[in-house]
Design an enzyme around this catalytic site. Structure first.
Site, PDB file in Angstrom:
ATOM      1  N   THR A  22       0.800  -1.219   0.000  1.00  0.00           N
ATOM      2  CA  THR A  22       0.000   0.000   0.000  1.00  0.00           C
ATOM      3  C   THR A  22       0.834   1.271   0.000  1.00  0.00           C
ATOM      4  OG1 THR A  22      -1.731  -1.155   1.194  1.00  0.00           O
ATOM      5  CG2 THR A  22      -1.787   1.226   1.332  1.00  0.00           C
ATOM      6  N   ASP A  66       2.282  -7.364  -4.022  1.00  0.00           N
ATOM      7  CA  ASP A  66       1.435  -7.309  -2.832  1.00  0.00           C
ATOM      8  C   ASP A  66       2.029  -8.344  -1.861  1.00  0.00           C
ATOM      9  OD1 ASP A  66      -1.771  -6.580  -2.066  1.00  0.00           O
ATOM     10  OD2 ASP A  66      -0.861  -8.300  -1.045  1.00  0.00           O
ATOM     11  N   SER A  67       2.128  -8.008  -0.592  1.00  0.00           N
ATOM     12  CA  SER A  67       2.867  -8.915   0.289  1.00  0.00           C
ATOM     13  C   SER A  67       2.162 -10.247   0.489  1.00  0.00           C
ATOM     14  CB  SER A  67       3.191  -8.245   1.624  1.00  0.00           C
ATOM     15  OG  SER A  67       2.093  -8.255   2.482  1.00  0.00           O
ATOM     16  N   THR A  98       2.127  -4.617   4.464  1.00  0.00           N
ATOM     17  CA  THR A  98       2.097  -4.957   5.887  1.00  0.00           C
ATOM     18  C   THR A  98       1.622  -6.389   6.154  1.00  0.00           C
ATOM     19  OG1 THR A  98      -0.119  -4.005   6.042  1.00  0.00           O
ATOM     20  CG2 THR A  98       1.730  -2.588   6.660  1.00  0.00           C
ATOM     21  N   ASP A  99       0.837  -6.947   5.207  1.00  0.00           N
ATOM     22  CA  ASP A  99       0.173  -8.229   5.501  1.00  0.00           C
ATOM     23  C   ASP A  99       1.145  -9.329   5.922  1.00  0.00           C
ATOM     24  OD1 ASP A  99      -2.135  -6.926   4.896  1.00  0.00           O
ATOM     25  OD2 ASP A  99      -2.486  -7.926   2.978  1.00  0.00           O
ATOM     26  N   THR A 285       2.402 -21.072  21.245  1.00  0.00           N
ATOM     27  CA  THR A 285       1.077 -20.786  21.813  1.00  0.00           C
ATOM     28  C   THR A 285       0.205 -19.960  20.867  1.00  0.00           C
ATOM     29  OG1 THR A 285      -0.127 -19.713  23.615  1.00  0.00           O
ATOM     30  CG2 THR A 285       2.015 -18.782  23.090  1.00  0.00           C
ATOM     31  N   GLN A 286      -1.090 -20.197  20.962  1.00  0.00           N
ATOM     32  CA  GLN A 286      -2.040 -19.370  20.197  1.00  0.00           C
ATOM     33  C   GLN A 286      -2.236 -18.001  20.844  1.00  0.00           C
ATOM     34  OE1 GLN A 286      -5.781 -21.441  19.622  1.00  0.00           O
ATOM     35  NE2 GLN A 286      -4.748 -23.239  18.801  1.00  0.00           N
ATOM     36  N   CYS A 287      -1.785 -17.860  22.105  1.00  0.00           N
ATOM     37  CA  CYS A 287      -1.918 -16.559  22.770  1.00  0.00           C
ATOM     38  C   CYS A 287      -1.010 -15.556  22.075  1.00  0.00           C
ATOM     39  CB  CYS A 287      -1.498 -16.654  24.233  1.00  0.00           C
ATOM     40  SG  CYS A 287      -2.518 -17.768  25.195  1.00  0.00           S
TER      41      CYS A 287
HETATM   42  N1  ASP Z   1      -2.242  -5.919   0.851  1.00  0.00           N
HETATM   43  C1  ASP Z   1      -1.191  -4.991   1.169  1.00  0.00           C
HETATM   44  C2  ASP Z   1       0.098  -5.765   1.271  1.00  0.00           C
HETATM   45  O1  ASP Z   1       0.383  -6.355   2.263  1.00  0.00           O
HETATM   46  C3  ASP Z   1      -1.511  -4.268   2.413  1.00  0.00           C
HETATM   47  C4  ASP Z   1      -0.433  -3.299   2.845  1.00  0.00           C
HETATM   48  O2  ASP Z   1       0.454  -2.923   2.146  1.00  0.00           O
HETATM   49  O3  ASP Z   1      -0.498  -2.897   4.001  1.00  0.00           O
HETATM   50  O4  ASP Z   1       0.842  -5.782   0.330  1.00  0.00           O
END
Ligand code: ASP
Length: 353
Positions: A22, A66-67, A98-99, A285-287
Site C-alpha cells: 500500500t 502485494d505482500s 504490511t500483511d 502458543t495461540q496466545c
Molecule cells: N495488501 C497490502 C500488502 O500487504 C496491504 C499493505 O500494504 O499494508 O501488500
C-alpha cells in the site's frame, strides 16, 4: 531508555528497496485511481526527503508485489539486493506490504547472518499518495533510523520493523490490526526505539554483532513446513492428513495457553508416530503473548513425551521461517531440534534453568 538521539551522520547513504504494498500507491490526479508510485522519482514526489540530508538511492521491484504474494523467492531477492550493495550503503530501508511483513522480516533475520547494518522494514496502512497517509512519517523515520550512527557505528544494526512510532525486532513482530495505523506488536520483546520529538533508542535491547565477521547470506529455504492450529473438537482426519503430507519436514503446532493440547491417545500417538518418522513438531502458543512451558500442565507434558519440541515464546511467523531456514541448510531433524532450542538472532527467550 538509554542512548537517546536523532543521531545524524551527514550524508549517510541509504538504499531504499520498494517491494510493493500500500505504501507505494498514489492517486492518479486524472482518474482518481490508486496506482503504483514511481520510486525512481521519489525525491520529486517527496521533497521532504531532501531535507534529511542523506544520500538515498532506490531499488524498485518490477512489478511491485502485494505482500500476500511474497514468499521465499521474494525474500531471496531482497537478501541478494542487500548483499550485493552491502558495502555501498550505511543502511537499508525495505518498503513492504504490511500483511506478511512479519514473515519477511523474520526470514531475513535468519538469512542475513552477521548483519551489522540496519535493515528497517516499513510500510503503511494508507497509500503515500493520499492526504492522511501514515506512509510519509513511517518512511522518513525509517530512513533516519537506518542512517543513525553513534561513534561511527550503526545504532540499530538489526532486521527491524518500524511502524507508527515504534521500532521492533522484526522476528518478534506480528501484524495485529488490519485497519489501525498501529498495526504491529512485539508482545514478548520490548521495543528497540520510540520515535517522538526525538528518536529514543533502548540500546540495552538492541543486538550488537561481532563486527569482524563478514555478512554471510543463506538463500536456501525449505517450504515443506505446515502450521497446525488446534481447536477444541479438531478431527483426527485433519491432523492425520496434515502429518501425512508427502515431503513434510516441520510443523508449527499452535496450542492452547502455555502449550497445552488434548491428552487423547489417538492424538498423542499420531504425534509420536510423526516424530518417529523424523518430523520436527514445534509447540507455539495461540496466545498473542507469553511462552510455552510444557512442564506446567499434564496436557503439555504429554506433548513433550510424544517428542514435540518447545517453541518457547516464538511467534508463529518466526517459527515457520526458522524451520524453513534450518531445513534449507540441509540439517537433520535432530540438528533442527537442537537449533530450535537456541536463540539464533534474538527470536526467542530461553528461560534460565
Ligand atoms: N495488501 C497490502 C500488502 O500487504 C496491504 C499493505 O500494504 O499494508 O501488500
Amino acid at each position: 531508555m538509554t542512548g537517546n538521539t536523532n543521531t545524524r551522520q551527514e550524508k549517510a547513504s541509504i538504499l531504499l528497496i520498494y517491494t510493493g504494498g500500500t505504501i507505494g500507491m498514489i492517486e492518479n490526479p486524472e482518474t482518481g485511481a490508486l496506482e503504483s508510485f514511481n520510486f525512481q522519482h521519489l525525491k520529486d514526489n517527496m521533497p521532504e526527503l531532501k531535507k534529511l540530508g542523506y544520500a538515498v538511492s532506490t531499488y524498485q521491484f518490477d512489478p511491485p508485489t502485494d505482500s500476500a504474494e511474497m514468499g521465499p523467492e521474494g525474500w531471496q531477492k531482497i537478501v541478494e539486493i542487500i548483499a550485493g550493495n552491502y558495502h555501498l550503503y550505511d543502511g537499508f530501508v525495505v518498503l513492504h506490504g504490511t500483511d506478511t511483513m512479519s514473515y519477511t522480516a523474520s526470514a531475513l533475520s535468519f538469512m542475513l547472518e552477521n548483519l551489522s547494518k540496519p535493515v528497517i522494514f516499513t510500510g503503511s496502512q494508507l497509500p503515500i499518495g493520499v492526504l492522511r497517509t501514515d506512509g510519509k512519517e513511517n518512511l522518513i523515520t525509517a530512513i533516519e533510523i537506518a542512517a543513525a550512527h553513534e561513534n561511527g557505528l550503526p545504532v540499530a544494526p538489526e532486521v527491524c520493523i518500524f511502524f507508527e512510532n515504534t521500532l521492533l525486532r522484526g522476528n518478534r513482530t506480528r501484524k495485529i490490526n488490519a485497519d489501525n495505523f498501529n498495526a504491529f506488536r512485539s508482545y514478548n520483546y520490548p521495543p528497540l526505539a520510540h520515535a517522538g520529538v526525538t528518536i529514543k533508542y533502548d540500546t540495552t535491547q538492541i543486538y550488537y554483532p561481532e563486527l569482524r565477521k563478514p555478512l554471510k547470506t543463506h538463500l536456501m529455504l525449505d517450504r515443506n513446513i505446515a502450521i497446525l492450529k488446534l481447536f477444541p473438537g479438531i478431527s483426527p482426519q485433519i491432523i492425520e492428513n496434515i502429518l501425512a503430507t508427502p515431503g513434510l519436514k516441520g510443523v508449527v503446532m499452535e496450542t492452547f495457553g502455555s502449550g497445552n493440547a488434548p491428552r487423547d491417545e489417538w492424538f498423542i500417538s499420531m504425534l509420536r508416530e510423526a516424530v518417529g518418522r523424523g518430523l520436527v513438531i514445534v509447540n507455539v502458543t495461540q496466545c498473542v503473548g507469553g511462552s510455552v512451558e510444557m512442564l506446567r500442565y499434564e496436557t503439555g507434558q504429554k506433548l513433550m513425551e510424544a517428542g514435540v519440541v518447545s517453541g518457547y515464546d516464538s511467534t508463529t511467523e518466526s517459527a515457520v521461517t526458522k524451520l524453513m531456514f534450518l531445513f534449507g541448510q540441509g540439517l537433520t531433524p535432530e540438528e533442527v531440534k537442537e537449533h530450535m532450542n537456541c536463540s539464533l538472532i534474538g527470536e526467542i527467550t530461553i528461560p534460565d534453568k
